[in-house]
Design a protein around this motif. Structure first.
Motif, short mmCIF file in Angstrom:
data_model
loop_
_atom_site.label_atom_id
_atom_site.label_comp_id
_atom_site.label_asym_id
_atom_site.label_seq_id
_atom_site.Cartn_x
_atom_site.Cartn_y
_atom_site.Cartn_z
N ALA A 227 0.81 -1.22 0.00
CA ALA A 227 0.00 0.00 0.00
C ALA A 227 0.84 1.27 0.00
CB ALA A 227 -0.94 0.00 1.21
N LEU A 228 2.15 1.14 0.16
CA LEU A 228 3.03 2.31 0.10
C LEU A 228 3.49 2.62 -1.33
CD1 LEU A 228 5.37 1.59 3.15
CD2 LEU A 228 3.47 3.22 3.06
N THR A 229 3.23 1.73 -2.27
CA THR A 229 3.80 1.86 -3.60
C THR A 229 2.90 2.65 -4.54
OG1 THR A 229 2.81 -0.18 -4.44
CG2 THR A 229 4.92 -0.38 -3.30
N ASP A 230 3.45 2.97 -5.72
CA ASP A 230 2.67 3.69 -6.72
C ASP A 230 1.94 2.74 -7.67
OD1 ASP A 230 5.00 2.75 -7.89
OD2 ASP A 230 5.30 4.50 -9.16
N ARG A 231 2.15 1.43 -7.50
CA ARG A 231 1.51 0.45 -8.38
C ARG A 231 1.31 -0.84 -7.59
NH1 ARG A 231 4.47 -1.16 -13.96
NH2 ARG A 231 6.18 -1.22 -12.44
N ILE A 232 0.09 -1.06 -7.14
CA ILE A 232 -0.24 -2.26 -6.40
C ILE A 232 -0.58 -3.37 -7.39
CG2 ILE A 232 -1.85 -3.32 -4.77
CD1 ILE A 232 -2.23 -0.52 -3.54
N VAL A 233 0.18 -4.46 -7.31
CA VAL A 233 -0.03 -5.60 -8.20
C VAL A 233 -0.54 -6.77 -7.38
CG1 VAL A 233 1.07 -7.24 -9.77
CG2 VAL A 233 1.77 -4.83 -9.79
N LEU A 234 -1.71 -7.28 -7.74
CA LEU A 234 -2.27 -8.46 -7.10
C LEU A 234 -1.80 -9.69 -7.88
CD1 LEU A 234 -5.96 -7.25 -6.55
CD2 LEU A 234 -3.95 -6.88 -5.10
N PHE A 235 -1.43 -10.73 -7.19
CA PHE A 235 -0.86 -11.90 -7.86
C PHE A 235 -1.19 -13.17 -7.08
CE2 PHE A 235 2.08 -10.36 -4.73
CZ PHE A 235 2.64 -11.48 -4.16
N GLY A 236 -1.20 -14.28 -7.78
CA GLY A 236 -1.45 -15.57 -7.14
C GLY A 236 -1.47 -16.66 -8.19
N ASP A 237 -0.38 -17.41 -8.27
CA ASP A 237 -0.25 -18.45 -9.29
C ASP A 237 -0.75 -19.81 -8.82
OD1 ASP A 237 0.93 -16.70 -11.06
OD2 ASP A 237 2.98 -17.22 -10.49
N ARG A 238 -1.14 -19.93 -7.57
CA ARG A 238 -1.41 -21.26 -7.02
C ARG A 238 -2.87 -21.43 -6.58
NH1 ARG A 238 3.41 -23.91 -6.38
NH2 ARG A 238 5.30 -22.62 -6.29
N SER A 239 -3.79 -20.87 -7.32
CA SER A 239 -5.20 -21.05 -6.99
C SER A 239 -5.66 -22.44 -7.42
CB SER A 239 -6.06 -19.99 -7.70
OG SER A 239 -6.07 -20.23 -9.10
N PRO A 240 -6.75 -22.97 -6.84
CA PRO A 240 -7.24 -24.30 -7.23
C PRO A 240 -7.61 -24.37 -8.71
CG PRO A 240 -8.24 -23.59 -5.16
CD PRO A 240 -7.50 -22.40 -5.70
N GLN A 241 -7.97 -23.22 -9.30
CA GLN A 241 -8.37 -23.18 -10.70
C GLN A 241 -7.16 -23.12 -11.64
OE1 GLN A 241 -9.57 -20.90 -8.39
NE2 GLN A 241 -11.42 -22.09 -7.96
N GLY A 242 -5.96 -23.07 -11.07
CA GLY A 242 -4.76 -22.95 -11.88
C GLY A 242 -4.19 -21.55 -11.77
N PRO A 243 -3.01 -21.35 -12.37
CA PRO A 243 -2.35 -20.05 -12.25
C PRO A 243 -3.23 -18.92 -12.76
CG PRO A 243 -0.85 -21.68 -13.19
CD PRO A 243 -2.21 -22.32 -13.15
N GLY A 244 -3.31 -17.85 -11.97
CA GLY A 244 -4.06 -16.69 -12.37
C GLY A 244 -3.13 -15.62 -12.92
N HIS A 245 -3.71 -14.59 -13.49
CA HIS A 245 -2.92 -13.50 -14.03
C HIS A 245 -2.69 -12.44 -12.95
CE1 HIS A 245 -3.42 -15.33 -17.85
NE2 HIS A 245 -4.66 -14.92 -18.06
N ALA A 246 -1.46 -11.99 -12.82
CA ALA A 246 -1.20 -10.83 -11.97
C ALA A 246 -1.93 -9.63 -12.56
CB ALA A 246 0.29 -10.55 -11.89
N GLU A 247 -2.49 -8.80 -11.71
CA GLU A 247 -3.30 -7.68 -12.19
C GLU A 247 -2.98 -6.40 -11.44
OE1 GLU A 247 -7.55 -7.83 -10.25
OE2 GLU A 247 -6.88 -9.92 -10.53
N ILE A 248 -3.09 -5.28 -12.13
CA ILE A 248 -2.95 -3.97 -11.52
C ILE A 248 -4.21 -3.67 -10.73
CG2 ILE A 248 -2.72 -1.50 -11.94
CD1 ILE A 248 -0.20 -2.90 -12.63
N TYR A 249 -4.06 -3.30 -9.47
CA TYR A 249 -5.21 -2.90 -8.66
C TYR A 249 -5.39 -1.38 -8.67
CZ TYR A 249 -8.17 -1.93 -4.65
OH TYR A 249 -9.17 -1.45 -3.85
N GLY A 250 -4.31 -0.66 -8.49
CA GLY A 250 -4.36 0.80 -8.42
C GLY A 250 -3.09 1.31 -7.77
#
Length: 325
Positions: A227-250
């Motif tokens: 939350a201190l950064t200028d670009r928050i990136v959400l990520f998670g490659d290990r979901s039960p549905q398979g690797p997800g895409h990292a995404e820009i939150y804000g």
């Protein structure tokens, strides 16, 4: 501003960091646990690690109070959250197609389909195609971040929180506490909630130096660091549905720039999949992608510079240590 980033605190190190700063007798340590949401006040363990000096800013409680006592703000908040959710859905749909193109192109030339004895693509053409596909993803990310920031900027311009008595009152109280604090500690939790309340209660302005060299040191981990950064990136490659895409939150507070912080990277990312990690590193470059694992301590300078030895995700997809300049 002095910023110290820590790894996740399942085995706490924040107490040792506070001791190392030599803050004895320098005032209370302000804390932010808003990312814990309804558990915000359940901070006894953290307070104990801080030697009983912790003063919780109560930002989540203040956010709920602002909604309860200012219906106009609550309605505007609901509207903007709905618009942002719609923007995110559209972005994720486009992102899925853009990244599928990258990964479809990514297999090495030796694995490509052949016509007779000739490779379907030359190595140079293949590399250029991948670079162009990654550039398209980067452009999509940047456009989405601009749009999200524009929507939030319009929200604050219309809302004028400094003119709304309830929010202005909370801002003044937060500024007073931080004005007396020897340090600020920001815990993890829900990064979206953290970013929202940090912006609403103008924490960045309250952290400005009161005198040359007198900025409040900030210690943060997990979502609190993000939350201190200028670009928050959400990520998670290990979901039960398979690797997800990292995404820009804000954007967070933008106290730190050109850093993409990755708490629990080993548990949440496919770090052994170096081609996938190379795409990640190039996608978010030239910002440094920094894993934050247990035991990590990184003191970052005001330009987001990290000291030698900091572990970063390099362009070849491997995690390596920064060398001295």
């Amino acid at each position: 501003m002095r910023v110290i980033l820590l790894g996740p605190q399942r085995r706490p190190t924040v107490d040792a960091v506070i001791r190392s700063l030599g803050l004895d007798g320098a005032g209370p340590v302000a804390t932010i646990t808003a990312g814990w949401q309804e558990r915000e006040a359940d901070d006894g363990e953290l307070s104990g690690l801080l030697g009983g000096r912790g003063t919780n800013l109560g930002l989540y409680r203040r956010w709920l109070d602002s909604q309860d006592r200012d219906p106009g703000y609550a309605a505007a908040e609901r509207r903007v959250q709905g618009e942002l959710a719609e923007l995110q859905d559209i972005y994720l749909l486009r992102l899925d197609h853009a990244l599928r193109a990258v990964y479809a192109l990514q297999p090495r030339s030796g694995d490509q389909p052949r016509f007779g004895d000739q490779p379907r693509f030359s190595d140079q053409l293949h590399a250029e195609a991948i670079a162009a596909a990654v550039a398209a993803v980067r452009e999509l990310d940047a456009a989405h971040l601009r749009r999200v920031n524009d929507v939030r900027g319009e929200f604050f311009a219309e809302l004028r929180p400094h003119d709304r008595p309830v929010i202005a009152g909370h801002r003044a109280e937060v500024a007073d506490i931080l004005g007396e604090a020897a340090a600020l500690v920001i815990a993890g939790g829900h990064v979206g909630v953290l970013a929202d309340v940090l912006h609403l209660f103008n924490v960045a302005a309250a952290l400005s130096p009161r005198a040359p060299g007198a900025a409040v040191p900030v210690i943060a981990w997990s979502a609190g660091a993000m939350a201190l950064t200028d670009r928050i990136v959400l990520f998670g490659d290990r979901s039960p549905q398979g690797p997800g895409h990292a995404e820009i939150y804000g954007s967070g507070l933008s106290v730190l720039r050109d850093l993409v912080l990755l708490p629990h990277a080993r548990a949440r990312m496919l770090l052994d999949d170096t081609p996938r990690m190379a795409v990640f590193a190039h996608r978010f470059g030239p910002g440094r992608c920094v894993p934050l694992e247990g035991g990590t301590r990184i003191e970052v300078d005001r330009d987001g510079g990290c000291p030698p030895g900091t572990r970063v995700l390099a362009g070849d997809g491997h995690v390596t240590a920064l060398e001295a300049a």
